[in-house]
Design an enzyme around this catalytic site. Sequence first.
Site, PDB file in Angstrom:
ATOM      1  N   LYS A  26      61.440  10.577  31.754  1.00 57.98           N
ATOM      2  CA  LYS A  26      60.643   9.410  31.418  1.00 57.98           C
ATOM      3  C   LYS A  26      58.985   9.782  31.761  1.00 57.98           C
ATOM      4  O   LYS A  26      58.821  10.676  32.187  1.00 57.98           O
ATOM      5  CB  LYS A  26      60.863   8.416  32.454  1.00 57.98           C
ATOM      6  CG  LYS A  26      60.895   8.501  34.126  1.00 57.98           C
ATOM      7  CD  LYS A  26      59.523   8.523  34.652  1.00 57.98           C
ATOM      8  CE  LYS A  26      59.380   8.897  36.109  1.00 57.98           C
ATOM      9  NZ  LYS A  26      58.062   8.890  36.393  1.00 57.98           N
ATOM     10  N   GLY A 121      56.507  15.197  37.010  1.00 59.50           N
ATOM     11  CA  GLY A 121      56.051  13.926  37.016  1.00 59.50           C
ATOM     12  C   GLY A 121      57.033  13.224  35.996  1.00 59.50           C
ATOM     13  O   GLY A 121      56.597  12.389  35.658  1.00 59.50           O
ATOM     14  N   GLY A 124      62.933  14.398  36.338  1.00 62.09           N
ATOM     15  CA  GLY A 124      64.135  15.398  35.986  1.00 62.09           C
ATOM     16  C   GLY A 124      65.175  15.086  36.918  1.00 62.09           C
ATOM     17  O   GLY A 124      66.291  15.304  36.612  1.00 62.09           O
ATOM     18  N   ASP A 159      63.237   6.221  40.850  1.00 61.63           N
ATOM     19  CA  ASP A 159      63.368   6.597  39.454  1.00 61.63           C
ATOM     20  C   ASP A 159      64.937   6.781  38.904  1.00 61.63           C
ATOM     21  O   ASP A 159      65.129   6.967  37.621  1.00 61.63           O
ATOM     22  CB  ASP A 159      62.823   8.102  39.328  1.00 61.63           C
ATOM     23  CG  ASP A 159      61.327   7.829  39.228  1.00 61.63           C
ATOM     24  OD1 ASP A 159      60.713   6.724  39.284  1.00 61.63           O
ATOM     25  OD2 ASP A 159      60.485   8.869  39.211  1.00 61.63           O
TER      26      ASP A 159
END
Length: 325
Positions: A26, A121, A124, A159
């Site tokens: 992302k 960033g 992953g 995330d």
Amino acid sequence: MVSGRTIDRRTDVSRARSVRVTAPGKINVSLKVGPPREDGYHGIASVFLAVSLYEEVTATETAGGISVTVNGQGTLNLPAASIPLDSSNLAVRAAELLAEVSPGHSGVHLDITKRVPIAGGMGGGSADAAAALLACDALWGSGFSRDELAKIAVDLGADVPFALVGGTAVGLGVGDLLTPAISKTPLHLVLVTSDYGLSTPEVYRTLDALRLRNGVEPDAQPEIDPAILGAMRAGDALALAPLLHNDLQEAALELAPALGDILETGRAAGALAGIVSGSGPTVAFLAQNPAHAAELETLLTHEGLQATSVQGPAHGARITADHAG
């Protein structure tokens, strides 16, 4: 390809059932960061965009235990040897958490193929965890819904829930409070990766230090500019370009000044806008359409940069293969 490493592989996986899942990396189209909270984290307001760069995790039944191998493919900025192969690996932790609530769990071997830059960033590691959750759920017949898996995912990091659902979402809290956003028209970007990583906690500490030094008082409850969501809903890259924002970018540039040169190179090459993705050091450049993205990728590659064109929104974690032994 970076050679794989393994720990505690307890059985011949060639005859066992396996489930393969992909999950996206992302970028943060917008990221506003509040002051440190009492728990040490920072409140954020972010627009997450899943992009078409996918991690792949294959979960295979074993006689017992949880093991993992890591292989690198495509765009990597650090050797796979730098990835932990114990319980500090998010994918391993995901399997462990799911096993605790899955009566039918077995041993499992996780084979991870990295495509999202490591420590870049782009989430992953979180994508690996999301893929491991979905793969193990299918392998063990746990029967959890996507929402139930997302609740488990919160314990793995802010995330991870987004990597499960993908698409576009507004993230509040520490990024774990997700609200899906409409963004059906693809946006086209070119990612430039680096041959080093940045520590997310260090980037946040640097941001706090810079704010203290410069006398900046951040909003206690940061908010998203509605114009960003409107531009993304319309798929209007020209309207979105001036709205890209990342509070962490200044800190990333402080730690890695060369990122400033990359941003300038992209703008000179014709990008509509450029932004450091999350805590960096990956830089995302916005293009107007697929042809523009292809042209920008070529120009940046000729400048000696590691450039890859992607689009978003991309789908969340998805089963791509399920083979019986």
